[in-house]
Design a protein around this motif. Structure first.
Motif, short mmCIF file in Angstrom:
data_model
loop_
_atom_site.label_atom_id
_atom_site.label_comp_id
_atom_site.label_asym_id
_atom_site.label_seq_id
_atom_site.Cartn_x
_atom_site.Cartn_y
_atom_site.Cartn_z
N GLU A 1 -65.99 -0.95 11.93
CA GLU A 1 -66.40 -1.63 10.68
C GLU A 1 -66.57 -0.68 9.50
OE1 GLU A 1 -70.11 -3.55 11.73
OE2 GLU A 1 -69.19 -4.06 13.64
N SER A 2 -66.80 0.60 9.77
CA SER A 2 -67.07 1.49 8.64
C SER A 2 -65.84 2.27 8.17
CB SER A 2 -68.22 2.43 8.97
OG SER A 2 -68.14 2.86 10.29
N VAL B 1 -64.88 8.19 15.29
CA VAL B 1 -64.26 7.96 13.99
C VAL B 1 -65.08 6.92 13.24
CG1 VAL B 1 -62.48 6.48 15.03
CG2 VAL B 1 -62.15 7.32 12.72
N ASP B 2 -65.46 7.32 12.03
CA ASP B 2 -66.38 6.53 11.21
C ASP B 2 -65.60 6.07 9.97
OD1 ASP B 2 -68.68 5.55 10.03
OD2 ASP B 2 -69.53 7.48 9.53
N THR B 3 -65.64 6.82 8.86
CA THR B 3 -64.85 6.44 7.68
C THR B 3 -63.36 6.66 7.93
OG1 THR B 3 -64.95 8.65 6.71
CG2 THR B 3 -66.72 7.11 6.12
N PRO C 1 -70.87 -0.67 17.20
CA PRO C 1 -71.28 -1.17 15.89
C PRO C 1 -71.58 -0.04 14.91
CG PRO C 1 -73.01 -1.52 17.53
CD PRO C 1 -71.83 -0.98 18.27
N ASN C 2 -71.77 -0.40 13.67
CA ASN C 2 -72.00 0.60 12.62
C ASN C 2 -73.43 1.12 12.64
OD1 ASN C 2 -71.64 2.21 10.46
ND2 ASN C 2 -71.56 0.57 8.93
N GLU C 3 -73.73 1.93 13.65
CA GLU C 3 -75.06 2.53 13.80
C GLU C 3 -74.85 4.03 13.96
OE1 GLU C 3 -77.92 0.75 14.19
OE2 GLU C 3 -77.52 -1.04 15.38
#
Ligand code: IMP
Ligand code: MG
Length: 171
Positions: free
Chosen positions: A125-126, A94-96, A141-143
């Protein structure tokens, strides 16, 4: 490499034990979001100690690059009826939050008995839309990551570990 094969193996067992305890005497439908979650799903179901069914949906929010397009499209729907069933969404990452928010709202309109979400990776974070996550494999992390089912332009799904894509190298 961000998460090793061995760490994945251990974490999947922990998640499966937790899910098995929470769904004791139930038979949830594990709804796998194609294509990224199939490797996680196949490892997870073999560690569950409860009966379960599997079903698939396909949702796309990526135009093939490393950033979300913001447009969510459903490409494939469930085969079985979710009405009155215990649904557990199985997602790779899960990203956005847009994909899971869309799917969750869509499934909730079909009157399941319960609906929970299990994600392998959480890029906390994203997040743009808050989605309730019930089971999380790892916070990362956001990578942009690949492997263990996750791809970049359909490549790297076969890696047995999670790696960070070197975006500079592929552009
Ligand atoms: P969201 O809608 O922004 O939360 O994005 C979720 C979907 O984007 C996931 O199901 C993945 O298919 C894809 N995605 C997001 N981040 C990554 C990544 O780091 N690597 C590979 N795919 C990703
Ligand atoms: Mg996906």
């Amino acid at each position: 490499m961000l998460i090793s094969e061995e760490d994945i193996r251990k974490r999947v067992i922990e998640l499966a034990d937790k899910i098995s305890a929470d769904y004791k005497d139930k038979k949830p439908i594990l709804i796998s979001v194609l294509k990224g979650s199939i490797v996680f799903l196949s490892d997870l179901i073999r560690r569950l100690k409860i009966k379960s069914c599997i079903d698939f949906v396909a949702i796309s929010s990526y135009g093939g690059d490393t950033e979300s397009s913001g447009v969510v499209r459903q490409l494939l729907d469930l085969r079985e009826s979710p009405v009155g069933q215990d649904l557990l969404i199985i997602e790779d990452i899960v990203d956005t939050g847009m994909t899971l928010d869309y799917l969750r709202n869509n499934l909730l309109t079909r009157h399941p008995k319960s609906l929970k979400i299990c994600v392998f990776l959480d890029k906390k974070e994203s997040r743009k839309i808050k989605v309730p996550l019930d089971y999380i494999g790892f916070e990362i992390p956001n990578e942009f990551v690949v492997g263990y089912g996750l791809d970049h332009k359909e490549i790297y799904r076969d890696l047995p570990y999670i790696g960070v894509l070197d975006v500079k190298k592929i552009k």
